[in-house]
Scaffold this motif. Structure first.
Motif, PDB file in Angstrom:
ATOM      1  N   ASP A  93       0.837  -1.198   0.000  1.00  0.00           N
ATOM      2  CA  ASP A  93       0.000   0.000   0.000  1.00  0.00           C
ATOM      3  C   ASP A  93       0.874   1.250   0.000  1.00  0.00           C
ATOM      4  N   HIS A  94       0.351   2.303  -0.655  1.00  0.00           N
ATOM      5  CA  HIS A  94       1.105   3.564  -0.786  1.00  0.00           C
ATOM      6  C   HIS A  94       2.509   3.240  -1.324  1.00  0.00           C
ATOM      7  N   SER A  95       3.544   3.586  -0.570  1.00  0.00           N
ATOM      8  CA  SER A  95       4.931   3.225  -0.924  1.00  0.00           C
ATOM      9  C   SER A  95       5.377   3.818  -2.254  1.00  0.00           C
ATOM     10  N   GLU A  96       4.732   4.905  -2.665  1.00  0.00           N
ATOM     11  CA  GLU A  96       5.107   5.508  -3.940  1.00  0.00           C
ATOM     12  C   GLU A  96       6.384   6.344  -3.845  1.00  0.00           C
ATOM     13  N   ALA A  97       6.891   6.500  -2.631  1.00  0.00           N
ATOM     14  CA  ALA A  97       8.133   7.246  -2.425  1.00  0.00           C
ATOM     15  C   ALA A  97       8.723   6.817  -1.090  1.00  0.00           C
ATOM     16  N   GLY A  98       9.949   7.264  -0.841  1.00  0.00           N
ATOM     17  CA  GLY A  98      10.555   7.000   0.458  1.00  0.00           C
ATOM     18  C   GLY A  98      11.418   5.760   0.484  1.00  0.00           C
ATOM     19  N   LEU A  99      11.722   5.332   1.693  1.00  0.00           N
ATOM     20  CA  LEU A  99      12.736   4.304   1.928  1.00  0.00           C
ATOM     21  C   LEU A  99      12.148   2.980   2.407  1.00  0.00           C
ATOM     22  N   TYR A 100      10.809   2.838   2.313  1.00  0.00           N
ATOM     23  CA  TYR A 100      10.164   1.661   2.892  1.00  0.00           C
ATOM     24  C   TYR A 100       9.042   1.155   1.990  1.00  0.00           C
TER      25      TYR A 100
END
Length: 360
Positions: A297-304
């Protein structure tokens, strides 16, 4: 001051022991700790001023502040900042933990944090004796006027990116009530399926930094977690107040680290190289998780990666630990994380491949 919650990662000891017993060793994807080497030019910058014996400037060198302004303009389209409105910090966690106290929050005040949030937002409010409200909606605030509002885009843990309309609405609402908005932008350079915007971008801020602060860290973008290298910028009046308090409190970034920050902010190649590493690891882990029944879910950016098997988060943590993979339960970040785990991209290529093989 309200009592603090238990340090969440201490509760992972059992799962960590299980994962470590795997014949191939543990693959630790639980904490976002960089594993890649610091670039040679940054290490050289750190050493280049090691002979200077005097106290460093709390405000940072003019070169550091200018480099921060230029990097935000060049990398993220932020314009209109003045170097005096930049203040180096001892990493970003220190600032997150102490900011409510530094701006004068206390009993009777409310600090708004995201519903799913980095635990230190709550800790910072509690250290100041303030109350915490978890909310992603301005409607939940009703008539109350909070002391400050935390935003985090891209989010830790979910990787969610807040759109320009959402950000602008928060800014307008806060300015009407003279409320400070602080945006944690530590993952701003790690957009994968969406392009994150700084709260200081003209399309959000309207070209004014009033009532706004943005928090930045070089821990992830340049692997400088061990250096404790970050900065905050935005409303010059707020930054000036923070500077005065930090002078009194001795919250000073060491001079060699200031030099390293300056070089890292000017080197876009270092940033690009690190992005490519995380992008490769993300692709491998995302496919392995999805092929084994996880929803991302989400996770469209970032480190996770914010992953779920549709079950209690601790059940998933233990399932993965039996395969030698350690992750963080979503409950570390708030009640709404009860069926998710946070999977960090911060492991070597070899360990990420090992995790994929074990899942396969």
């Amino acid at each position: 001051m309200s009592s603090l919650p238990d340090f969440p990662w201490d509760s992972l000891a059992g799962a960590k022991a299980t994962a470590a017993a795997h014949p191939g060793g543990v693959v630790d994807l639980s904490v976002g700790t960089p594993v890649d080497p610091v670039a040679p030019n940054i290490r050289e910058a750190l050493a280049s001023v090691s002979e200077i014996p005097g106290y460093p400037q709390t405000h940072g060198t003019p070169q550091l502040r200018a480099a921060a302004v230029e990097s935000l303009r060049r990398r993220h389209g932020v314009t209109g900042l003045e170097p005096d409105a930049v203040l180096p910090t001892i990493g970003s966690k220190e600032l997150v933990a102490w900011l409510p106290k530094l701006i004068g929050a206390g009993p009777g005040d409310t600090v708004v944090i995201p519903e799913l949030a980095y635990p230190t937002y709550e800790v910072g409010a509690l250290l100041a004796g303030a109350s915490v409200l978890r909310s992603d909606s301005l409607f939940a605030l009703g008539p109350q006027r909070p002391k400050m509002i935390w935003l985090n885009s891209p989010s830790n843990p979910t990787g969610r990116v807040l759109g320009v309309d959402h950000l602008r609405k928060v800014v307008e609402w806060a300015r009407e009530r003279d409320v400070l908005v602080v945006s944690d932008e530590c993952y701003l350079a790690l957009g994968w399926e969406a392009e994150p915007l700084s709260i200081l971008h003209p399309s959000v801020s309207g070209g004014s930094t009033a009532n706004l602060l943005a928090v930045h860290s070089l821990s992830k973008s340049a692997s400088l977690a061990s250096y404790r290298a970050g900065f905050v910028t935005g409303d010059p009046a707020v930054v000036a107040r923070l500077l005065e308090v930090r002078k009194h409190a001795g919250m000073i970034v060491p001079r060699p680290v200031q030099e390293a920050i300056t070089v890292a902010l000017a080197d876009d190649e270092v940033l690009a190289t690190q992005r490519e590493r995380y992008a490769r690891r993300r692709m491998v882990l995302q496919k392995a998780l999805q092929d084994n029944g996880f929803t991302i879910d989400h996770s469209e950016a970032g480190l996770y990666l914010w992953a779920s098997r549709g079950e209690d988060a601790w059940t998933t943590v233990n399932w993965l630990a039996e395969r030698g993979i350690l992750v963080a339960p979503g409950t570390f970040y708030g009640p709404k994380g009860g069926q998710h785990v946070r999977v960090a991209l911060t492991a070597t290529d070899e360990r990420v491949e090992a995790a994929a093989e074990r899942l396969g």
